[in-house]
Design a protein around this motif. Structure first.
Motif, PDB file in Angstrom:
ATOM      1  N   GLU A 181       0.817  -1.205   0.000  1.00  9.22           N
ATOM      2  CA  GLU A 181       0.000   0.000   0.000  1.00  9.22           C
ATOM      3  C   GLU A 181       0.856   1.263   0.000  1.00  9.22           C
ATOM      4  OE1 GLU A 181      -1.512   0.759   4.234  1.00  9.22           O
ATOM      5  OE2 GLU A 181      -1.662  -1.408   4.005  1.00  9.22           O
ATOM      6  N   GLU A 182       2.169   1.095  -0.089  1.00  8.00           N
ATOM      7  CA  GLU A 182       3.016   2.282  -0.132  1.00  8.00           C
ATOM      8  C   GLU A 182       2.801   3.058  -1.426  1.00  8.00           C
ATOM      9  OE1 GLU A 182       4.883   3.201   2.384  1.00  8.00           O
ATOM     10  OE2 GLU A 182       4.452   1.430   3.574  1.00  8.00           O
ATOM     11  N   GLY A 183       2.497   2.347  -2.524  1.00 10.20           N
ATOM     12  CA  GLY A 183       2.283   3.013  -3.798  1.00 10.20           C
ATOM     13  C   GLY A 183       3.595   3.483  -4.395  1.00 10.20           C
ATOM     14  N   PRO A 184       3.544   4.109  -5.568  1.00 10.23           N
ATOM     15  CA  PRO A 184       4.774   4.597  -6.198  1.00 10.23           C
ATOM     16  C   PRO A 184       5.420   5.676  -5.341  1.00 10.23           C
ATOM     17  CG  PRO A 184       2.818   5.432  -7.331  1.00 10.23           C
ATOM     18  CD  PRO A 184       2.343   4.425  -6.350  1.00 10.23           C
ATOM     19  N   SER A 185       6.707   5.552  -5.149  1.00  5.99           N
ATOM     20  CA  SER A 185       7.412   6.497  -4.285  1.00  5.99           C
ATOM     21  C   SER A 185       8.166   7.525  -5.116  1.00  5.99           C
ATOM     22  CB  SER A 185       8.385   5.752  -3.369  1.00  5.99           C
ATOM     23  OG  SER A 185       9.309   5.022  -4.137  1.00  5.99           O
ATOM     24  N   LYS A 186       8.146   8.756  -4.630  1.00  2.00           N
ATOM     25  CA  LYS A 186       8.900   9.822  -5.273  1.00  2.00           C
ATOM     26  C   LYS A 186      10.330   9.808  -4.731  1.00  2.00           C
ATOM     27  CE  LYS A 186       6.176  12.992  -3.794  1.00  2.00           C
ATOM     28  NZ  LYS A 186       5.576  14.316  -3.520  1.00  2.00           N
ATOM     29  N   PRO A 219       2.142   1.700   6.820  1.00  2.00           N
ATOM     30  CA  PRO A 219       2.939   1.140   7.930  1.00  2.00           C
ATOM     31  C   PRO A 219       4.366   1.680   7.957  1.00  2.00           C
ATOM     32  CG  PRO A 219       1.651  -0.591   6.891  1.00  2.00           C
ATOM     33  CD  PRO A 219       1.484   0.631   6.032  1.00  2.00           C
ATOM     34  N   LYS A 220       5.006   1.731   6.801  1.00  2.00           N
ATOM     35  CA  LYS A 220       6.389   2.204   6.746  1.00  2.00           C
ATOM     36  C   LYS A 220       6.481   3.664   7.170  1.00  2.00           C
ATOM     37  CE  LYS A 220      10.322   2.431   3.542  1.00  2.00           C
ATOM     38  NZ  LYS A 220      10.761   2.163   2.152  1.00  2.00           N
ATOM     39  N   GLY A 221       5.556   4.484   6.675  1.00  2.00           N
ATOM     40  CA  GLY A 221       5.577   5.900   7.018  1.00  2.00           C
ATOM     41  C   GLY A 221       5.291   6.155   8.483  1.00  2.00           C
TER      42      GLY A 221
END
Length: 756
Positions: A102-107, A490-492
């Protein structure tokens, strides 16, 4: 008509008119031409590969090393994924089977943007930490101290030089070495001479040493002290730190120390700064030989914690000309080629927002900084933290150490870019708002006030509605202050928790931190994973819940303080990433009371699991159908934990076709769990060892440190008759997990394959 035209063509030469000798000669010439063509193609290929290796820095691409004698070169203990023939290894060396997250594409983070301007120059040996590395003035060689050796040489082939100290021969005794006498062990930083021919260093006994890089010989200099720093423009002079022994009232008072200049030709010593209580670290002489930069706690008030700042001194009279406006300086300092600025690494306080983008190191996140001595203006060159040990070559090229995570842990890399390029990057990067103790204390307090959280809140007063309001209030306030959304992943959220726990907060702010993090984490679990609040009277963290079964598990989202245990002696709340990995799709209960959590989790138990298991024990084949139907039940379809438990039972009772069907469906539904592929491989092992190999390899591609897959993969290779690959897998296991509970069994398996 066409037949008539054929008469116009000349008569073909009959083969019988060609002599036998000419026929043999023609055949020979044809083979010779073919052989010559192959030789030419081979030479072209060799030249192309040679050019590629030269431009790439050696075999294997950037950072590779040319083959060198193993007796002199520090072995780069690379992982197999660094090797050019990694694809031929019998086990995977990269994780590439991924479940969508669920992190999605990261910038690209600010740190990524900075590193994208740099290039990798050298990769440190694995399992080796370098505290201080220096690059030669011409930017082609490196040096650092590791254990009892000085490592020095070109980037693609640094060599270990044992520091052997010349001594008067004593009959019957070997010459002393750094390994045999602790006081001879090299310590501190190594410093290059201006011409790059020598490296200066000190040992623990206070001897100053000079190593000739070309002939690898060590010379003991006629002075005693520490931290030698040669003059770049005068090889006869060097600065060093010297201590004056005094009586000790207690064990916390070091000897007074002074900064001195020694002349190697005349053996004369001139004191620059007289002995005193100040500490002097990492001295470096300016390119023109007139100034000295040094890290020191000089000038701190009595009883105040040391402020390690950069000072610039006039070498003629010892007066301070400039100092850095900030402290927390880490590691060495370096002059820019024009002598007008200094480069160093320091921890930024309060922690910059861009450091929060990284997964770890919030306590130790130094950035590279440049100090203009004329204006005393400091420029933060890098972003994201985790940089150390800068060096600046004579052409203005900046080198520094950073870390890169690998399967076997973090590994240091040497990277480079021009100082001017780093300055342009810094000029173009907007400085984000500060995220220190004061800022977060105000945000936490205001969020609790806006959500109307009671000052004595406990599990009774914190209703689900109140927690949702607190979550929303903090997110809104944080966005207004920091200019960006609070992560809802979760990571954030784990990053935010680490950042908040790194702050030293008073009792009230620490309680607000506990409330806010609990609301953020709990509401995320409720929204995204169907968790249910079940708080009860009493403290928010009455103890570890620890309640779980195949259908549900309890968690306490309210962290207490940093560290493995809270004040009650119970294990602290785990991070969201760890919690979700452990839950594996089971129902989540958010509770603060262990007794209530245990009862509620027990109520979720489904008796069908025991019924199916009992049927299998009795040899009733219907049991496998009961268990598979339980897994496929709509309420349990996302419960990967239950699927694995059922899979283990099917394997235990050797219901392998059913296990195969179940795991094939589960790996399609959830391709990121190594345990699923491992069970699939076990289901295939006896019937199809080749397919079993693929399953075990996929398990390792999900998680390279998944222990059972290495052992099972070895069994699959052995069943297929590939004993060398089986042995390679077992050796790999022992290399990665030498102290595991299975290590003894694996060693016995390997010994059996090795034979007598």
């Amino acid at each position: 008509m066409n037949a008539e035209r054929l008469d116009e063509y000349p008569e073909a030469v009959p083969m019988r008119r060609i002599s036998q000798g000419w026929r043999i000669a023609a055949i020979f010439l044809g083979f010779a031409a073919l052989g010559l063509s192959l030789v030419v193609l081979s030479l072209i290929s060799m030249i192309s590969n040679l050019n590629a290796m030269m431009f790439a820095g050696g075999p294997g691409g950037p950072g590779g090393a040319w083959p060198t004698p193993p007796t002199t070169v520090v072995e780069n203990q690379v992982d197999e994924d660094d090797l050019p023939d990694a694809a031929s290894l019998p086990y995977p060396v990269a994780e590439d089977v991924r479940k969508p997250t669920e992190e999605g594409p990261s910038k690209p983070s600010a740190r990524d943007r900075f590193l994208n301007r740099t290039k990798e120059t050298w990769k440190a040996p694995s399992r080796q930490h370098i505290s201080s590395l220096a690059v030669s003035p011409d930017g082609t060689q490196l040096s650092y101290i590791h254990e009892n050796s000085l490592i020095v040489g070109p980037f693609n082939a640094p060599q270990a030089i044992d520091i052997d100290i010349p001594a008067r021969p004593v009959a019957g005794r070997p010459a002393p070495t750094a390994g045999s006498r602790p006081e001879l062990r090299p310590v501190g930083e190594a410093a290059w001479s201006g011409d790059g021919q020598f490296v200066y260093l000190a040992n623990a006994g206070g001897q100053l040493l000079r190593v000739n890089v070309a002939d690898r010989k060590t010379e003991v200099l006629p002075f005693r002290g520490m931290a030698p720093a040669p003059f770049p423009n005068d090889p006869a002079q060097l600065v060093f730190v010297r201590s004056n022994p005094t009586g000790k009232v207690d064990s916390d008072t070091p000897d007074p120390r002074e900064l001195v200049v020694g002349n190697l030709d005349t053996k004369a010593v001139r004191v620059v700064v007289p002995a005193g209580p100040a500490q002097w670290l990492s001295p470096r002489v300016s390119p023109d030989g007139k100034k000295l930069a040094v890290v020191s706690d000089h000038g701190q008030a009595e009883g105040i914690a040391a402020r390690w700042r950069v000072l610039a001194l006039d070498l003629a009279n010892g007066t301070m000309e400039a100092g850095s406006p900030a402290d927390h300086i880490d590691g060495p300092i370096r002059w820019t080629p024009d002598g007008n600025s200094l480069v160093y690494a320091r921890r930024i306080d309060p922690l910059p927002a861009d450091c929060r983008d990284e997964d770890g190191g919030l306590d130790w996140a130094p950035d590279l900084c440049l100090l203009d001595l004329a204006t005393r203006r400091e420029t933060r060159l890098s972003r994201g933290g985790g940089f150390s040990s800068p060096s600046v070559a004579a052409d203005g090229e900046l080198f520094f150490l950073t870390h890169k995570s690998e399967a076997q842990g973090s590994r240091q890399r040497l990277r480079q870019l021009p100082v001017e390029s780093a300055q342009r990057f810094a000029d173009g990067e907007k400085m984000p708002p500060a995220r220190g103790t004061d800022q977060f204390t105000a945000l936490l307090d205001k969020a609790c006030v806006e959500a109307k959280v009671p000052a004595d809140a406990d599990g009774t007063t914190l209703t689900p509605a109140l927690l949702a309001a607190l979550d929303e209030a903090f997110r809104t306030l944080a966005k207004d202050h920091f200019g960006e959304e609070v992560a809802d992943t979760p990571k954030g959220l784990d990053r935010l928790a680490r950042e908040l726990h790194a702050l030293s907060l008073d009792k009230k702010a620490a309680f607000h931190r506990q409330l806010v993090l609990g609301a953020l984490q709990g509401e995320h679990l409720r929204r995204r994973h169907g968790a249910v609040w079940n708080l009860s009277a009493g403290p928010l963290h009455a103890g570890a819940t620890g309640a779980e079964n195949e259908f549900a598990c309890a968690a306490n989202p309210f962290p207490t303080r940093r560290g493995p245990y809270d004040e009650t002696g119970y294990s602290r709340c785990m991070g969201l990433t760890e919690l979700l990995s452990r839950a594996r799709g089971r129902s989540l209960l958010l509770a603060n009371d262990p007794a209530i959590a245990k009862k509620t989790v027990a109520d979720r138990l489904d008796a069908t699991l025991a019924e199916g298991t009992d049927a299998l024990k009795a040899g009733n084949a219907a049991g496998e159908g009961v268990l598979i139907a339980l897994v496929e039940k709509e309420a349990n379809q996302g419960n990967r934990y239950l699927a694995l438990e059922v899979g283990k039972k099917l394997y235990e009772y050797q219901r392998l076709p059913a296990l195969k069907r179940l795991m094939q469906k589960q790996t399609t539904r959830d391709p990121g769990d190594p345990a699923l592929y491992n069970l699939l491989g076990l289901a295939l092992l006896d019937a199809d060892s080749r397919q079993a190999q693929n399953a075990f390899k996929k398990a390792l591609r999900c998680k390279l440190h998944y222990e059972p897959a290495y052992v099972n993969l070895a069994s699959a290779f052995e069943k297929a008759g590939d004993v060398p690959s089986a042995k390679a897998c077992l050796r790999r296991y022992l290399d990665l997990f030498p102290h595991s509970s299975l290590a003894a069994d694996v060693a016995l398996r390997l010994g059996r394959l090795e034979g007598p």
